[in-house]
Design a protein around this motif. Structure first.
Motif, PDB file in Angstrom:
ATOM      1  N   MET A  27       0.854  -1.184   0.000  1.00  0.00           N
ATOM      2  CA  MET A  27       0.000   0.000   0.000  1.00  0.00           C
ATOM      3  C   MET A  27       0.892   1.237   0.000  1.00  0.00           C
ATOM      4  O   MET A  27       2.067   1.170   0.387  1.00  0.00           O
ATOM      5  N   ASN A  28       0.328   2.391  -0.417  1.00  0.00           N
ATOM      6  CA  ASN A  28       1.103   3.623  -0.286  1.00  0.00           C
ATOM      7  C   ASN A  28       1.038   4.111   1.164  1.00  0.00           C
ATOM      8  O   ASN A  28       0.249   3.620   1.971  1.00  0.00           O
ATOM      9  N   TYR A  29       1.861   5.115   1.501  1.00  0.00           N
ATOM     10  CA  TYR A  29       2.043   5.512   2.903  1.00  0.00           C
ATOM     11  C   TYR A  29       0.731   5.999   3.526  1.00  0.00           C
ATOM     12  O   TYR A  29       0.365   5.585   4.633  1.00  0.00           O
ATOM     13  N   ASP A  30       0.024   6.899   2.820  1.00  0.00           N
ATOM     14  CA  ASP A  30      -1.202   7.475   3.385  1.00  0.00           C
ATOM     15  C   ASP A  30      -2.278   6.419   3.599  1.00  0.00           C
ATOM     16  O   ASP A  30      -2.967   6.400   4.633  1.00  0.00           O
ATOM     17  N   ASP A  31      -2.433   5.527   2.609  1.00  0.00           N
ATOM     18  CA  ASP A  31      -3.435   4.472   2.746  1.00  0.00           C
ATOM     19  C   ASP A  31      -3.076   3.521   3.884  1.00  0.00           C
ATOM     20  O   ASP A  31      -3.956   3.067   4.631  1.00  0.00           O
ATOM     21  N   ALA A  32      -1.783   3.230   4.026  1.00  0.00           N
ATOM     22  CA  ALA A  32      -1.355   2.337   5.105  1.00  0.00           C
ATOM     23  C   ALA A  32      -1.607   2.968   6.466  1.00  0.00           C
ATOM     24  O   ALA A  32      -2.077   2.296   7.397  1.00  0.00           O
ATOM     25  N   GLU A  33      -1.295   4.253   6.598  1.00  0.00           N
ATOM     26  CA  GLU A  33      -1.526   4.933   7.876  1.00  0.00           C
ATOM     27  C   GLU A  33      -3.012   4.971   8.221  1.00  0.00           C
ATOM     28  O   GLU A  33      -3.418   4.709   9.359  1.00  0.00           O
ATOM     29  N   ARG A  34      -3.847   5.274   7.219  1.00  0.00           N
ATOM     30  CA  ARG A  34      -5.295   5.301   7.440  1.00  0.00           C
ATOM     31  C   ARG A  34      -5.810   3.908   7.804  1.00  0.00           C
ATOM     32  O   ARG A  34      -6.661   3.741   8.690  1.00  0.00           O
ATOM     33  N   TRP A  35      -5.277   2.889   7.136  1.00  0.00           N
ATOM     34  CA  TRP A  35      -5.703   1.514   7.404  1.00  0.00           C
ATOM     35  C   TRP A  35      -5.329   1.099   8.831  1.00  0.00           C
ATOM     36  O   TRP A  35      -6.107   0.455   9.531  1.00  0.00           O
TER      37      TRP A  35
END
Length: 457
Positions: free
Chosen positions: A367-375
């Motif tokens: 995943m990209n960084y923002d999506d991973a953090e949100r997840w």
């Protein structure tokens, strides 16, 4: 994507009519060339009565309006045979289509046969003609009519082998008509017969179980409760043995069902043992993903296999079913699989590390960084994990989970109790005469006995 295709492995265990949906799927996905698919369809149709369909495919394949003479002759033969069977079964069909007459039938098959013979001159020949007519209708592609006739035939049939054959045909009809609730009932009925019937050969029973599991894939990946059903069936001892003996490729579907079913995660440990046992016979990205993650703790390998799993699901007939909602086409099982697989990676990684870099974790989750953090934020919130995100450092800090001291004490006390009791029993057997009654030790002082070197002894 052809490297992940299991059509050649699955087809030998299916009725040829059940193979057509698989070929249609492969053609839509363009996994193989159109000519290859059309030739495969013609080969399948050669032993059915769907001659008109075969003619249409021949025209598409060879870009002509002419058809071979043998197809024309075959069509004449099919029409003539259909008329003969219809006339033979007509008396019984007329009886069964009259609701008032059908009410005279009872659960006692012998009574029904005698009543039909005496009152309506309908005997075993007409009943056999109904079976042949139903089978012929099935071969012509009239699955609805064949389903009705096979059901009626089973209410009158006294031959157990023919009754099982009719039940297989009824199950195929319901699958092809996508009547998943009825198909589930027929599947359970057939399973009960296979498990309870005394077969002449264990090999025959093994073959029946293998067929049943392959046919069940249509139901389990379309029915609302299918993911529980496939785990219950495939993990039962006899059917798991059949997989390991005769159908290793079914591990793909069992593993997928275990991953997407959050309530059955307790089965993962047993599944991984089976995957390890069969890894030299069969493996694919789904089984290798579990092995990388839970056996080798290879997160890089698990990440690579997860990408391959996504391609595999899209190209698999049973797993890649599409759903359209608000104009968007999605593959629900793929989305659930990726979500749960990422959760497995995250949980396993957290067991090993206390401070985790989000950037590195995003790569492992694909995943990209923002999506991973949100997840991760959503996961911490929904799963109530003892963790927090350090935005400055870009890390996830796992909380230290101190075990409850009372739980530890209770567990140790239980172990000590049994230990001291066994020790004291073996000691007194040698020291105290058997005529003397020895009272058991005071449970309150068990722990003291061990810590103070058996003071109460």
């Amino acid at each position: 994507m052809a490297q992940f295709d299991l059509t050649a492995s699955v087809s030998p265990f299916l009725d040829r009519h059940l193979v057509f949906p698989l070929l249609e799927f492969l053609q839509d996905k363009q996994i193989y060339s159109d000519d290859q698919i059309l030739k495969a369809k013609i080969e399948l149709l050669a032993k059915t009565n769907m001659v008109d369909y075969a003619m249409d495919i021949h025209k598409s394949l060879y870009h002509t309006e002419d058809v071979p003479q043998d197809m024309v002759d075959r069509r004449v033969e099919v029409v003539g045979r259909l008329k003969v069977l219809e006339e033979s079964a007509a008396p019984l069909i007329s009886f069964l289509q009259n609701p008032a007459l059908v009410q005279e039938l009872r659960s006692d098959k012998q009574f029904n046969l005698q009543m039909l013979q005496e009152r309506y001159q309908i005997g075993s020949e007409q009943i056999e003609a109904l079976y042949q007519y139903a089978k012929f209708q099935f071969e012509c592609g009239n699955y609805s009519g064949a389903s009705d006739y096979l059901y009626q035939y089973r209410t009158l049939c006294t031959n157990s082998d023919r009754s099982i054959s009719a039940l297989w045909g009824k199950l195929a009809c319901e699958i092809l008509m996508q009547n998943w609730d009825v198909a589930t009932e027929e599947l359970n009925r057939l399973k009960e017969i296979i498990d309870s019937k005394n077969f002449a050969s264990p090999l025959n029973q093994l073959q029946q179980r293998t067929w049943l599991m392959h046919w069940s894939l249509f139901i389990f990946f379309n029915h609302d409760n299918g993911r529980n059903g496939i785990i219950d069936l495939f993990f039962s001892e006899r059917y798991l043995n059949a997989i390991q003996t005769n159908a290793h490729h079914l591990l793909r579907y069992l593993a997928t069902a275990a991953i997407v079913n959050k309530r059955r995660r307790n089965m993962l440990k047993e599944l991984i043992k089976v995957i390890q046992q069969e890894r030299y016979t069969y493996s694919d990205p789904v089984t290798e993903f579990l092995e990388c993650l839970y056996v080798n703790y290879d997160f890089e390998g698990a990440q690579q296999k997860l990408r391959e799993c996504e391609e595999l699901i899209v190209s698999d007939f049973f797993l890649g079913k599409q759903s359209s909602e608000n104009g968007f086409v999605t593959i629900p099982l793929r989305d659930e699989f990726m979500e749960n697989a990422r959760l497995f990676i995250f949980e396993t990684y957290c067991r090993i590390h206390q401070c985790i870099d989000i950037g590195m974790l995003s790569q492992k989750l694909n995943m990209n960084y923002d999506d991973a953090e949100r997840w991760i934020v959503n996961l911490i919130r929904n799963a109530r994990l003892d963790a927090k995100i350090d935005s400055k450092m870009g890390t996830v800090v796992m909380g230290t989970q101190h075990p409850n001291v009372y739980v530890i004490f209770y567990a140790l006390e239980s172990i000590i109790r049994h230990w001291v009791f066994d020790l004291s029993g073996s000691l007194f057997d040698h020291v105290v005469p058997k005529s003397i009654v020895v009272l058991p030790l005071n449970p309150v002082c068990y722990s003291d006995c061990l810590l103070l070197r058996c003071r109460c002894l």
